[in-house]
Design a protein around this motif. Structure first.
Motif, PDB file in Angstrom:
ATOM      1  N   VAL A  45       0.846  -1.205   0.000  1.00 39.65           N
ATOM      2  CA  VAL A  45       0.000   0.000   0.000  1.00 39.65           C
ATOM      3  C   VAL A  45       0.876   1.248   0.000  1.00 39.65           C
ATOM      4  O   VAL A  45       0.607   2.217  -0.738  1.00 39.65           O
ATOM      5  CB  VAL A  45      -0.967  -0.009   1.212  1.00 39.65           C
ATOM      6  N   ILE A  46       1.929   1.241   0.807  1.00 40.05           N
ATOM      7  CA  ILE A  46       2.848   2.389   0.834  1.00 40.05           C
ATOM      8  C   ILE A  46       3.490   2.591  -0.533  1.00 40.05           C
ATOM      9  O   ILE A  46       3.594   3.722  -1.026  1.00 40.05           O
ATOM     10  CB  ILE A  46       3.926   2.198   1.933  1.00 40.05           C
ATOM     11  N   GLN A  47       3.905   1.504  -1.155  1.00 43.26           N
ATOM     12  CA  GLN A  47       4.513   1.602  -2.482  1.00 43.26           C
ATOM     13  C   GLN A  47       3.517   2.185  -3.485  1.00 43.26           C
ATOM     14  O   GLN A  47       3.863   3.037  -4.298  1.00 43.26           O
ATOM     15  CB  GLN A  47       4.993   0.223  -2.941  1.00 43.26           C
ATOM     16  N   PHE A  48       2.261   1.746  -3.436  1.00 43.62           N
ATOM     17  CA  PHE A  48       1.237   2.282  -4.333  1.00 43.62           C
ATOM     18  C   PHE A  48       1.042   3.776  -4.111  1.00 43.62           C
ATOM     19  O   PHE A  48       0.951   4.553  -5.068  1.00 43.62           O
ATOM     20  CB  PHE A  48      -0.087   1.541  -4.122  1.00 43.62           C
ATOM     21  N   ILE A  49       0.982   4.202  -2.854  1.00 43.19           N
ATOM     22  CA  ILE A  49       0.776   5.620  -2.548  1.00 43.19           C
ATOM     23  C   ILE A  49       1.946   6.454  -3.060  1.00 43.19           C
ATOM     24  O   ILE A  49       1.758   7.550  -3.602  1.00 43.19           O
ATOM     25  CB  ILE A  49       0.546   5.816  -1.033  1.00 43.19           C
ATOM     26  N   ILE A  50       3.158   5.945  -2.908  1.00 40.42           N
ATOM     27  CA  ILE A  50       4.328   6.676  -3.407  1.00 40.42           C
ATOM     28  C   ILE A  50       4.268   6.811  -4.926  1.00 40.42           C
ATOM     29  O   ILE A  50       4.486   7.896  -5.478  1.00 40.42           O
ATOM     30  CB  ILE A  50       5.635   5.992  -2.963  1.00 40.42           C
ATOM     31  N   VAL A  51       3.954   5.718  -5.623  1.00 39.83           N
ATOM     32  CA  VAL A  51       3.854   5.768  -7.084  1.00 39.83           C
ATOM     33  C   VAL A  51       2.763   6.746  -7.501  1.00 39.83           C
ATOM     34  O   VAL A  51       2.961   7.579  -8.389  1.00 39.83           O
ATOM     35  CB  VAL A  51       3.594   4.359  -7.670  1.00 39.83           C
ATOM     36  N   ALA A  52       1.604   6.663  -6.861  1.00 35.65           N
ATOM     37  CA  ALA A  52       0.498   7.552  -7.205  1.00 35.65           C
ATOM     38  C   ALA A  52       0.868   9.013  -6.963  1.00 35.65           C
ATOM     39  O   ALA A  52       0.552   9.890  -7.779  1.00 35.65           O
ATOM     40  CB  ALA A  52      -0.756   7.178  -6.405  1.00 35.65           C
ATOM     41  N   ALA A  53       1.554   9.293  -5.861  1.00 34.57           N
ATOM     42  CA  ALA A  53       1.942  10.671  -5.555  1.00 34.57           C
ATOM     43  C   ALA A  53       2.934  11.204  -6.583  1.00 34.57           C
ATOM     44  O   ALA A  53       2.803  12.336  -7.061  1.00 34.57           O
ATOM     45  CB  ALA A  53       2.546  10.751  -4.148  1.00 34.57           C
ATOM     46  N   VAL A  54       3.923  10.389  -6.936  1.00 32.40           N
ATOM     47  CA  VAL A  54       4.919  10.840  -7.917  1.00 32.40           C
ATOM     48  C   VAL A  54       4.264  11.058  -9.282  1.00 32.40           C
ATOM     49  O   VAL A  54       4.514  12.061  -9.949  1.00 32.40           O
ATOM     50  CB  VAL A  54       6.094   9.851  -8.009  1.00 32.40           C
ATOM     51  N   VAL A  55       3.399  10.129  -9.698  1.00 30.33           N
ATOM     52  CA  VAL A  55       2.719  10.290 -10.984  1.00 30.33           C
ATOM     53  C   VAL A  55       1.865  11.560 -10.971  1.00 30.33           C
ATOM     54  O   VAL A  55       1.870  12.336 -11.924  1.00 30.33           O
ATOM     55  CB  VAL A  55       1.859   9.051 -11.315  1.00 30.33           C
ATOM     56  N   TYR A  56       1.146  11.789  -9.878  1.00 32.59           N
ATOM     57  CA  TYR A  56       0.291  12.972  -9.805  1.00 32.59           C
ATOM     58  C   TYR A  56       1.105  14.262  -9.819  1.00 32.59           C
ATOM     59  O   TYR A  56       0.844  15.159 -10.612  1.00 32.59           O
ATOM     60  CB  TYR A  56      -0.595  12.923  -8.558  1.00 32.59           C
ATOM     61  N   PHE A  57       2.100  14.349  -8.923  1.00 38.96           N
ATOM     62  CA  PHE A  57       2.843  15.604  -8.799  1.00 38.96           C
ATOM     63  C   PHE A  57       3.854  15.825  -9.916  1.00 38.96           C
ATOM     64  O   PHE A  57       4.173  16.968 -10.239  1.00 38.96           O
ATOM     65  CB  PHE A  57       3.538  15.683  -7.434  1.00 38.96           C
ATOM     66  N   ALA A  58       4.367  14.756 -10.511  1.00 39.90           N
ATOM     67  CA  ALA A  58       5.374  14.920 -11.563  1.00 39.90           C
ATOM     68  C   ALA A  58       4.766  14.936 -12.964  1.00 39.90           C
ATOM     69  O   ALA A  58       5.363  15.503 -13.877  1.00 39.90           O
ATOM     70  CB  ALA A  58       6.417  13.810 -11.478  1.00 39.90           C
ATOM     71  N   LEU A  59       3.598  14.328 -13.145  1.00 41.92           N
ATOM     72  CA  LEU A  59       3.013  14.249 -14.482  1.00 41.92           C
ATOM     73  C   LEU A  59       1.663  14.952 -14.590  1.00 41.92           C
ATOM     74  O   LEU A  59       1.484  15.862 -15.398  1.00 41.92           O
ATOM     75  CB  LEU A  59       2.863  12.781 -14.903  1.00 41.92           C
ATOM     76  N   VAL A  60       0.699  14.517 -13.801  1.00 43.82           N
ATOM     77  CA  VAL A  60      -0.675  15.002 -13.954  1.00 43.82           C
ATOM     78  C   VAL A  60      -0.788  16.490 -13.642  1.00 43.82           C
ATOM     79  O   VAL A  60      -1.356  17.254 -14.431  1.00 43.82           O
ATOM     80  CB  VAL A  60      -1.639  14.178 -13.069  1.00 43.82           C
ATOM     81  N   LEU A  61      -0.278  16.908 -12.505  1.00 42.78           N
ATOM     82  CA  LEU A  61      -0.393  18.314 -12.107  1.00 42.78           C
ATOM     83  C   LEU A  61       0.267  19.263 -13.107  1.00 42.78           C
ATOM     84  O   LEU A  61      -0.371  20.231 -13.549  1.00 42.78           O
ATOM     85  CB  LEU A  61       0.193  18.490 -10.701  1.00 42.78           C
ATOM     86  N   PRO A  62       1.521  19.025 -13.532  1.00 43.68           N
ATOM     87  CA  PRO A  62       2.117  19.938 -14.524  1.00 43.68           C
ATOM     88  C   PRO A  62       1.374  19.925 -15.866  1.00 43.68           C
ATOM     89  O   PRO A  62       1.204  20.979 -16.479  1.00 43.68           O
ATOM     90  CB  PRO A  62       3.546  19.414 -14.696  1.00 43.68           C
ATOM     91  N   ILE A  63       0.921  18.761 -16.307  1.00 50.94           N
ATOM     92  CA  ILE A  63       0.215  18.709 -17.589  1.00 50.94           C
ATOM     93  C   ILE A  63      -1.117  19.435 -17.495  1.00 50.94           C
ATOM     94  O   ILE A  63      -1.510  20.159 -18.415  1.00 50.94           O
ATOM     95  CB  ILE A  63       0.048  17.247 -18.054  1.00 50.94           C
ATOM     96  N   ASN A  64      -1.834  19.271 -16.380  1.00 56.80           N
ATOM     97  CA  ASN A  64      -3.086  20.009 -16.199  1.00 56.80           C
ATOM     98  C   ASN A  64      -2.845  21.512 -16.184  1.00 56.80           C
ATOM     99  O   ASN A  64      -3.603  22.285 -16.758  1.00 56.80           O
ATOM    100  CB  ASN A  64      -3.790  19.579 -14.915  1.00 56.80           C
ATOM    101  N   ARG A  65      -1.775  21.935 -15.531  1.00 58.42           N
ATOM    102  CA  ARG A  65      -1.449  23.360 -15.480  1.00 58.42           C
ATOM    103  C   ARG A  65      -1.123  23.889 -16.882  1.00 58.42           C
ATOM    104  O   ARG A  65      -1.587  24.947 -17.285  1.00 58.42           O
ATOM    105  CB  ARG A  65      -0.277  23.601 -14.538  1.00 58.42           C
ATOM    106  N   LEU A  66      -0.326  23.131 -17.637  1.00 56.56           N
ATOM    107  CA  LEU A  66      -0.001  23.541 -19.002  1.00 56.56           C
ATOM    108  C   LEU A  66      -1.247  23.563 -19.883  1.00 56.56           C
ATOM    109  O   LEU A  66      -1.392  24.444 -20.732  1.00 56.56           O
ATOM    110  CB  LEU A  66       1.061  22.620 -19.595  1.00 56.56           C
ATOM    111  N   SER A  67      -2.140  22.599 -19.684  1.00 53.68           N
ATOM    112  CA  SER A  67      -3.379  22.578 -20.462  1.00 53.68           C
ATOM    113  C   SER A  67      -4.227  23.796 -20.163  1.00 53.68           C
ATOM    114  O   SER A  67      -4.817  24.391 -21.071  1.00 53.68           O
ATOM    115  CB  SER A  67      -4.179  21.311 -20.149  1.00 53.68           C
ATOM    116  N   LYS A  68      -4.319  24.189 -18.886  1.00 53.39           N
ATOM    117  CA  LYS A  68      -5.089  25.386 -18.532  1.00 53.39           C
ATOM    118  C   LYS A  68      -4.493  26.624 -19.180  1.00 53.39           C
ATOM    119  O   LYS A  68      -5.206  27.475 -19.692  1.00 53.39           O
ATOM    120  CB  LYS A  68      -5.114  25.582 -17.013  1.00 53.39           C
ATOM    121  N   ILE A  69      -3.164  26.731 -19.151  1.00 55.41           N
ATOM    122  CA  ILE A  69      -2.499  27.890 -19.755  1.00 55.41           C
ATOM    123  C   ILE A  69      -2.749  27.910 -21.257  1.00 55.41           C
ATOM    124  O   ILE A  69      -3.088  28.952 -21.821  1.00 55.41           O
ATOM    125  CB  ILE A  69      -0.983  27.861 -19.443  1.00 55.41           C
TER     126      ILE A  69
END
Length: 163
Positions: free
Chosen positions: A79-103
């Motif tokens: 579970v800890i490993q899953f949370i770490i992967v999910a956090a890295v994917v969200y903060f390193a990929l999803v969040l920046p791409i969403n921000r760039l899409s909004k811009i």
């Protein structure tokens, strides 16, 4: 047949997916090492174990007279490993791409607002304008009534002439 295969292989999506799989495999190795080498020992130390996988063991008897061990620590480690992967994917990929899409969307919207849309009227809008013109109703763009014919004469319909 080979040309089709070549087109398929060189298509941008296939190459992007191949790169994503390779990067994903390398990323998985990093996350697995981080969890097993850092987080598992730290959390295991809280439970007096060398590793989280060794913590929270429950031994239960089996029907044959032996025993089986349930490893709750291993589940927690997963579970800890899953949370770490999910956090890295969200903060390193999803969040920046969403921000760039909004811009990009805001910039595109700004450009659309700056240039008037030269969209021709739809068929329905044209028919409404024609109906209003025939009825003598002034249109929003200005008064476009039909020109009158000779004193009180009605315009002929269908190209027929009065006999």
């Amino acid at each position: 047949m080979l040309k089709g295969f070549k087109d398929f292989i060189l298509r941008g999506n296939v190459i992007d997916l191949a790169v994503a799989v390779v990067i994903g495999a390398a990323f998985t190795a990093i996350v697995n090492t981080l969890v097993t080498a850092v987080f598992n020992p730290i959390i295991g130390a809280l439970f007096n174990a060398n590793d989280l996988k060794d913590a929270l063991k429950v031994t239960i008897p089996t029907v044959s007279g032996g025993s089986a061990t349930i490893l709750f620590g291993a589940v927690i480690a997963a579970v800890i490993q899953f949370i770490i992967v999910a956090a890295v994917v969200y903060f390193a990929l999803v969040l920046p791409i969403n921000r760039l899409s909004k811009i990009a969307y805001a910039k595109l919207k700004k450009e659309e607002d700056a240039t008037p849309a030269d969209v021709p009227p739809t068929e329905t809008e044209l028919l409404i304008q024609i109906r209003d013109l025939l009825a003598g109703v002034p249109s929003p763009e200005g008064d476009h009534t039909l020109p009158s014919t000779a004193a009180g004469a009605q315009p002929s319909s269908g190209g027929r002439h009065a006999e």
